[in-house]
Enzyme design. Structure first.
Site, PDB file in Angstrom:
ATOM      1  N   TYR A  46       0.821  -1.210   0.000  1.00  0.00           N
ATOM      2  CA  TYR A  46       0.000   0.000   0.000  1.00  0.00           C
ATOM      3  C   TYR A  46       0.858   1.265   0.000  1.00  0.00           C
ATOM      4  O   TYR A  46       0.524   2.256  -0.666  1.00  0.00           O
ATOM      5  CB  TYR A  46      -0.951  -0.001   1.198  1.00  0.00           C
ATOM      6  N   HIS A  52      -8.002   1.370  -0.350  1.00  0.00           N
ATOM      7  CA  HIS A  52      -8.173   1.313   1.102  1.00  0.00           C
ATOM      8  C   HIS A  52      -9.642   1.416   1.494  1.00  0.00           C
ATOM      9  O   HIS A  52     -10.077   0.771   2.454  1.00  0.00           O
ATOM     10  CB  HIS A  52      -7.374   2.444   1.757  1.00  0.00           C
TER      11      HIS A  52
END
Length: 264
Positions: A31, A46
């Site tokens: 991420y 997310h």
């Protein structure tokens, strides 16, 4: 698209520790790399509910030892993991993000990016034998509690099929094929701590899958089962030209093909 991401430790002359419960750290690395290259995409991934359309393997090492009674194994030489997605934008953001920030911190270790290698994908999936590179997770709610479904129960297979069809719709935008069968040849349970107080029992499998090639390709590209973006459900096709590292991982995961057999 599928990548081998190889890392070299800061100190090449000593072993590096790899905690057995490490998927959370790899998720953070992925991420953060995507965010540094494409912040809007990272925010979307997310916040979006449901499958993220990517998966990754467990973290491995070219050579390793397993000290008894410790929550980690010792790795030597280089460390590596695999990443797979059917979304070019995700692949591009990850690769660019890693190249922009080649110094990698994982748990208490520091690594440096050594290489990112694009891997060849199989031409055919129907009738192939698949081997997990990260265990497959299937979960339902029973009597108000989360229950990890094992491959000895028929519901395991119906859930995987439904999940594959949902991912197919997300990937292609079309009505999903219905042809899918899965025959488990070997199954080995593994219990992981995802986060403090949250555990998941998942299954390392060797299995054959039959059905529509595009549907099976979705499983190959983004993972079988649930929680793919947490590091579950990545597979390789047995017999496909692959790397030496993936073959070694299979040997480590399945020390004996007689450990536990099952089939429904």
């Amino acid at each position: 698209m599928r990548f081998l991401i190889r890392l070299v430790p800061e100190d090449k002359d000593r072993a590096f520790k790899v905690p057995y419960n490490h998927q959370y750290y790899l998720q953070g690395l992925i991420y953060n790399a995507i965010k540094s290259s494409n912040p809007k995409l990272a925010t979307y991934l997310h916040e979006v509910k449901g499958p993220k359309l990517f998966t990754y393997s467990l973290f491995m090492a070219e050579k390793r030892e397993h000290p008894k009674g410790l929550p980690y194994f010792l790795g030597y030489k280089k460390g590596f993991f695999y990443f797979s997605t059917c979304v070019p934008e995700i692949a591009e953001a990850l690769v660019n993000g890693l190249l922009m920030n080649p110094e990698v911190r994982l748990w208490d270790e520091r690594f440096y990016l050594h290489e990112i290698k694009v891997l060849r994908e199989p031409k055919k999936f129907n009738g192939s034998t698949f081997v997990t590179l990260s265990p497959i997770a299937v979960t339902v709610v029973r009597k108000g509690k989360s229950y990890d479904v094992p491959p000895m129960e028929k519901e395991f297979y119906s859930i995987i099929k439904d999940d594959l069809q949902d991912k197919y719709v997300m990937a292609y935008g079309d009505k999903p094929p219905s042809e899918f069968e899965m025959e488990v040849l070997i199954a080995k349970p593994k219990r992981f701590r995802i986060k403090p107080g949250i555990y998941q029992t998942a299954w390392h499998l060797v299995f054959r899958a039959y059905g529509n090639d595009d549907l099976l390709k979705v499983g190959y590209e983004v993972g079988f089962g649930e929680k793919n973006s947490l590091g579950f459900g990545m597979v390789k096709v047995e017999g496909n030209k692959t790397t030496k590292e993936a073959e070694e991982q299979e040997k480590i995961t399945f020390n004996s093909r007689e450990e536990l057999k099952t089939g429904v």
